[in-house]
Design an enzyme around this catalytic site. Structure first.
Site, PDB file in Angstrom:
ATOM      1  CG  HIS A 118      17.834 -10.551 -22.580  1.00 14.33           C
ATOM      2  ND1 HIS A 118      18.931 -10.682 -23.389  1.00 14.33           N
ATOM      3  CD2 HIS A 118      18.043  -9.440 -21.838  1.00 14.33           C
ATOM      4  CE1 HIS A 118      19.777  -9.703 -23.153  1.00 14.33           C
ATOM      5  NE2 HIS A 118      19.264  -8.921 -22.206  1.00 14.33           N
ATOM      6  CB  THR A 168       2.866  -6.089 -14.924  1.00 13.34           C
ATOM      7  OG1 THR A 168       1.775  -6.286 -14.022  1.00 13.34           O
ATOM      8  CG2 THR A 168       4.164  -6.195 -14.152  1.00 13.34           C
ATOM      9  CE  LYS A 169      -2.411  -8.764 -15.746  1.00 12.79           C
ATOM     10  NZ  LYS A 169      -1.286  -9.335 -15.019  1.00 12.79           N
ATOM     11  NE  ARG A 183      -2.172  -7.679  -7.611  1.00 15.68           N
ATOM     12  CZ  ARG A 183      -1.846  -8.429  -8.670  1.00 15.68           C
ATOM     13  NH1 ARG A 183      -2.129  -8.039  -9.886  1.00 15.68           N
ATOM     14  NH2 ARG A 183      -1.216  -9.578  -8.515  1.00 15.68           N
ATOM     15  CE  LYS A 186      -5.872   7.486  -2.381  1.00 14.25           C
ATOM     16  NZ  LYS A 186      -5.798   8.203  -1.099  1.00 14.25           N
TER      17      LYS A 186
HETATM   18  C1  LIG Z   1       0.118   7.213  -4.233  1.00  8.69           C
HETATM   19  C2  LIG Z   1       0.158   8.281  -3.127  1.00  8.69           C
HETATM   20  C3  LIG Z   1       0.056   9.664  -3.762  1.00  8.69           C
HETATM   21  C4  LIG Z   1      -1.036   7.984  -2.238  1.00  8.69           C
HETATM   22  O1  LIG Z   1      -1.054   8.908  -1.185  1.00  8.69           O
HETATM   23  P1  LIG Z   1      -2.378   9.037  -0.249  1.00  8.69           P
HETATM   24  O2  LIG Z   1      -3.541   9.415  -1.092  1.00  8.69           O
HETATM   25  O3  LIG Z   1      -2.024   9.912   0.883  1.00  8.69           O
HETATM   26  O4  LIG Z   1      -2.642   7.550   0.177  1.00  8.69           O
HETATM   27  P2  LIG Z   1      -2.495   6.870   1.617  1.00  8.69           P
HETATM   28  O5  LIG Z   1      -1.163   7.117   2.213  1.00  8.69           O
HETATM   29  O6  LIG Z   1      -3.736   7.235   2.375  1.00  8.69           O
HETATM   30  O7  LIG Z   1      -2.551   5.317   1.253  1.00  8.69           O
HETATM   31  C5  LIG Z   1      -3.707   4.691   0.744  1.00  8.69           C
HETATM   32  C6  LIG Z   1      -3.394   3.199   0.668  1.00  8.69           C
HETATM   33  O8  LIG Z   1      -2.385   3.000  -0.333  1.00  8.69           O
HETATM   34  C7  LIG Z   1      -1.251   2.335   0.224  1.00  8.69           C
HETATM   35  N1  LIG Z   1      -0.056   2.923  -0.385  1.00  8.69           N
HETATM   36  C8  LIG Z   1       0.347   4.197  -0.340  1.00  8.69           C
HETATM   37  N2  LIG Z   1       1.502   4.340  -1.015  1.00  8.69           N
HETATM   38  C9  LIG Z   1       1.821   3.132  -1.504  1.00  8.69           C
HETATM   39  C10 LIG Z   1       2.905   2.648  -2.256  1.00  8.69           C
HETATM   40  N3  LIG Z   1       3.893   3.461  -2.654  1.00  8.69           N
HETATM   41  N4  LIG Z   1       2.910   1.359  -2.607  1.00  8.69           N
HETATM   42  C11 LIG Z   1       1.913   0.522  -2.208  1.00  8.69           C
HETATM   43  N5  LIG Z   1       0.870   0.924  -1.465  1.00  8.69           N
HETATM   44  C12 LIG Z   1       0.829   2.215  -1.119  1.00  8.69           C
HETATM   45  C13 LIG Z   1      -1.327   2.635   1.720  1.00  8.69           C
HETATM   46  O9  LIG Z   1      -0.642   1.680   2.483  1.00  8.69           O
HETATM   47  C14 LIG Z   1      -2.820   2.624   1.956  1.00  8.69           C
HETATM   48  O10 LIG Z   1      -3.232   1.278   2.018  1.00  8.69           O
HETATM   49  P3  LIG Z   1      -4.456   0.830   3.005  1.00  8.69           P
HETATM   50  O11 LIG Z   1      -5.663   1.557   2.471  1.00  8.69           O
HETATM   51  O12 LIG Z   1      -4.514  -0.640   2.820  1.00  8.69           O
HETATM   52  O13 LIG Z   1      -4.068   1.279   4.355  1.00  8.69           O
HETATM   53  C15 LIG Z   1       1.484   8.211  -2.318  1.00  8.69           C
HETATM   54  O14 LIG Z   1       1.504   7.049  -1.510  1.00  8.69           O
HETATM   55  C16 LIG Z   1       2.703   8.175  -3.216  1.00  8.69           C
HETATM   56  O15 LIG Z   1       3.204   7.131  -3.633  1.00  8.69           O
HETATM   57  N6  LIG Z   1       3.194   9.402  -3.578  1.00  8.69           N
HETATM   58  C17 LIG Z   1       4.225   9.544  -4.546  1.00  8.69           C
HETATM   59  C18 LIG Z   1       5.431  10.245  -3.893  1.00  8.69           C
HETATM   60  C19 LIG Z   1       6.507  10.454  -4.911  1.00  8.69           C
HETATM   61  O16 LIG Z   1       7.221   9.520  -5.254  1.00  8.69           O
HETATM   62  N7  LIG Z   1       6.604  11.679  -5.436  1.00  8.69           N
HETATM   63  C20 LIG Z   1       7.502  12.029  -6.505  1.00  8.69           C
HETATM   64  C21 LIG Z   1       8.305  13.250  -6.132  1.00  8.69           C
HETATM   65  S1  LIG Z   1       9.247  13.816  -7.520  1.00  8.69           S
END
Ligand SMILES: CC(C)(COP(=O)(O)OP(=O)(O)OC[C@H]1O[C@@H](n2cnc3c(N)ncnc32)[C@H](O)[C@@H]1OP(=O)(O)O)[C@@H](O)C(=O)NCCC(=O)NCCS
Length: 195
Positions: A118, A168-169, A183, A186
């Site tokens: 839209h 979005t980016k 954002r 890492k």
């Molecule tokens: C992205 C991901 C793999 C990172 O895991 P990780 O390497 O163990 O990372 P950490 O938990 O140490 O987090 C690192 C930083 O990212 C942030 N973070 C982790 N997951 C986040 C999320 N979903 N959204 C925003 N920030 C997130 C943490 O708060 C941390 O921030 P800080 O450094 O300011 O403290 C995990 O958070 C994730 O989203 N896994 C996906 C799970 C999923 O949906 N699986 C699908 C199954 S079918």
């Protein structure tokens, strides 16, 4: 045996029903259908071999379907070999292309769209032209559950999109992003994961 009978009794009829309801006539390829998939629109839907739709050991398995729509004649959805898409995903290409490259994993309840659908202009909301731009998800990307990827985004190879993000980016190769809007969290250093 029990598993197979349960599949035949409860899931297979749903898979067949959504096949019958699918109106897209330009589907090329046969995904592995673990759950139902509705394919609609006038555009092309191209699915390579070994693409798996639906996961049994995940929520939404018995009550939702995967939705693939290539809406206009020019719209395209291309899904390459080895892609896994979990339950309740929606992938909608309005006028451009959504291209998901090899071995990408997509969690449950994800949405990928190439359009705003839209206009921002209040007087053209329902009949104006909306912004639309192709989406590319490069090889070996891991997209967590409940993620939305919006128009024009390219996600680089090996990147990870954290659970619940709205992207979005563009996302660079080997980068973890998360949040709303997404954002950088890492970088992935491949050397750390080699055994
Ligand atoms: C992205 C991901 C793999 C990172 O895991 P990780 O390497 O163990 O990372 P950490 O938990 O140490 O987090 C690192 C930083 O990212 C942030 N973070 C982790 N997951 C986040 C999320 N979903 N959204 C925003 N920030 C997130 C943490 O708060 C941390 O921030 P800080 O450094 O300011 O403290 C995990 O958070 C994730 O989203 N896994 C996906 C799970 C999923 O949906 N699986 C699908 C199954 S079918």
């Amino acid at each position: 045996m029990r598993e197979r009978l349960l599949h035949i009794a409860f899931q297979l009829p749903r898979i067949l029903k959504y096949k019958l309801l699918s109106s897209n006539r330009r589907v090329d390829g046969k995904p592995i259908l673990n759950s139902p998939c509705l394919m609609s629109g006038l555009g092309e839907i191209k699915i390579a071999k070994n693409v798996s739709l639906g996961v049994k050991s995940s929520p939404f398995f018995y009550n939702t379907y995967i939705y693939l729509e290539a809406r206009s004649l020019n719209a395209k959805i291309k899904i390459e070999e080895g892609v896994f898409i979990n339950n309740n995903a929606s992938i909608i290409a309005d006028h451009k292309t959504i291209h998901i490259k090899k071995n990408t994993l997509i969690g449950f309840n994800c949405s990928i769209i190439d359009s705003d659908f839209h206009s921002l202009n209040p007087s053209e909301r329902t009949n104006g032209t909306q912004k639309t731009a192709s989406v590319v998800i490069e090889e070996n990307v891991f997209i967590g559950n409940n993620v939305t990827i919006l128009k024009g985004v390219t996600i680089g190879e090996n990147a990870v999109v954290a659970n619940g993000a709205i992207v979005t980016k563009d996302v660079s190769t080997n980068t973890v992003v998360g949040g709303v809007p997404a954002r950088v969290i890492k970088q992935i250093n491949e050397a750390n994961y080699k055994s």
